[in-house]
Design an enzyme around this catalytic site. Structure first.
Site, PDB file in Angstrom:
ATOM      1  CB  SER A 202      26.482   4.688   2.191  1.00 19.38           C
ATOM      2  OG  SER A 202      25.097   4.707   1.929  1.00 19.38           O
ATOM      3  N   GLY A 203      23.233   1.784   1.395  1.00 15.69           N
ATOM      4  CA  GLY A 203      22.618   1.762   0.507  1.00 15.69           C
ATOM      5  C   GLY A 203      22.736   1.965  -0.932  1.00 15.69           C
ATOM      6  CB  CYS A 328      29.536  21.812  -8.562  1.00 12.57           C
ATOM      7  SG  CYS A 328      29.332  20.660  -8.210  1.00 12.57           S
TER       8      CYS A 328
END
Ligand code: PLP
Length: 386
Positions: A202-203, A328
């Site tokens: 992922s970039g 969260c």
């Protein structure tokens, strides 16, 4: 020390490296459709192929083995989708094995897989987050179609022995995927050595902008496109190329590879200083994850008797950006499933904070955190005993 903004949430996402940003801006000039045959199309196409070479080089793959996707989650989904490809359906292999600490972009597909007749097994991990090799070996059999085990965990940073896991999977004729989103650019990765069949990247975890990912598909490994409707990526992913994202990812991969050794030392050193400093200043803490097999920037620490959410909010008031093990992001206060699976218990899981350091973290920032953190923990512990 004066209040400052300290970003220690690089596992959630990284800032865009200024060098990458420069390339991103320049890439906007290459607006010709890379599939067009005219000069501008060919220019954009050439830049994409250069980025493919650079991205592949980061993990020692060959350029044609790397396709670009929209994100790490898409890469993960695309591999799981393989379970329904004609080739795997014909093989009559119906089992999918992953671990209990995979990212939701693997885990959340389980119920869909089960509904569609796939036998899903999640193997447990030990206290430090390493896959239980005995359970894994037991789960593997000749009905296994695909294994997916992450190279490094996003919460605790534990690095798996992907080479051994792959070798065992291959012994049973199963295909091997690894989610290396949290590992690429942080540790040495060599697909020739590990022999994985698929790998997700992922970039935005690599100092490139968001919205670009990549998927390594070993030459000769089966693949069926997840996105249909175009000939792009040699028919492996339809959709007009994200020229800007791809060029940015190539630049990010080039920088990551160039500075890998020095960053492992520098960021690892800062992380160790942070952990040592916390140990010296605060009692009753636990450092989660594996002591050695861990990505350099990740420090996941449980503070007994203090709530992770509260620590996060108090740190935020001091300008320090971190993450908590609790979920969260979804607005719930469930303890982290990753920490719970390591067996440390609900109380320690609830009191955990992930500090994820990165390329732009400084020693001064570590000192600042060591300054502001102890009074926060002391205050929260006092409040909880009251
Ligand atoms: N896999 C891991 C281990 C991750 O940490 C993440 C992001 O947090 C992803 C996959 C998903 O990547 P993306 O945000 O590019 O979809």
């Amino acid at each position: 020390m004066a209040k400052k903004l300290v970003y220690m949430d690089n596992n959630a996402t990284t800032p865009v490296d200024p060098e990458v940003a420069k390339t991103t801006m320049e890439s906007l000039e290459f607006y010709g459709n890379p599939s067009s045959m005219h000069t501008m199309g060919r220019e954009a196409h050439d830049r994409i192929e250069k980025a493919r070479f650079l991205t592949a080089s980061l993990v020692h793959a060959r350029p044609h083995e790397m396709i670009f996707t929209g994100c790490g989650s898409e890469s993960n989904n695309a591999v799981i989708n393989l379970l329904f490809s004609e080739e795997l359906q014909k093989s009559r292999r119906r089992k999918f094995i992953s671990s209990v600490i995979e990212h939701p972009s693997i885990h959340e597909l389980d119920s869909m897989l089960k509904r569609r007749g796939i036998d899903v097994v999640r193997v447990p991990v030990d206290k430090e987050g390493l896959v239980d090799m005995e359970a894994y070996a037991q789960a593997l059999d000749d009905s296994t179609a695909l294994v997916s085990i992450m190279t490094a965990n996003n919460e605790i940073g534990t690095i798996q022995d992907i080479e051994s896991l792959t070798s065992l999977a291959h012994d049973h004729g199963a295909l091997m995927h690894t989610d290396a989103v949290q590992a690429a650019g942080k540790i040495e990765i060599d697909v020739r050595k590990t022999k994985v069949d698929y790998m997700s990247l992922s970039g935005h975890k690599l100092y490139a902008p968001k919205g670009i990912g990549a998927l390594y598909i070993r030459s000769g490994a089966p693949f069926s496109p997840f996105l249909l409707g175009g000939h792009q990526e040699s028919g492996r992913r339809a959709g007009t190329y994200n020229t800007t994202g791809i060029i940015s990812m190539g630049a990010a991969a080039e920088i990551a590879l160039k500075h890998l050794d020095e960053e492992i030392k520098r960021i690892g050193g800062l992380r160790d200083a942070l952990e040592e400093g916390i140990r010296e200043r605060i009692s009753d803490i636990r450092v989660n994850g594996h002591p050695e097999h861990r990505v350099p920037g990740t420090a996941n620490i449980s503070f007994l008797g203090a709530e992770g959410e509260s620590i996060l909010l108090y740190l935020d008031m001091e300008g320090v950006q971190v993450s908590t093990g609790s979920a969260c992001a979804t607005g719930s206060l469930e303890p982290s499933y990753v920490l719970m699976e390591t067996g440390i218990g609900a109380e320690l899981s609830h009191g955990s904070i992930r500090f994820s350091l990165g390329r732009f973290t400084t020693a001064e920032e570590v000192d600042y955190v060591l300054d502001v953190l102890p009074p926060i923990i002391e205050r929260l512990r006092r409040m909880s005993t009251l």
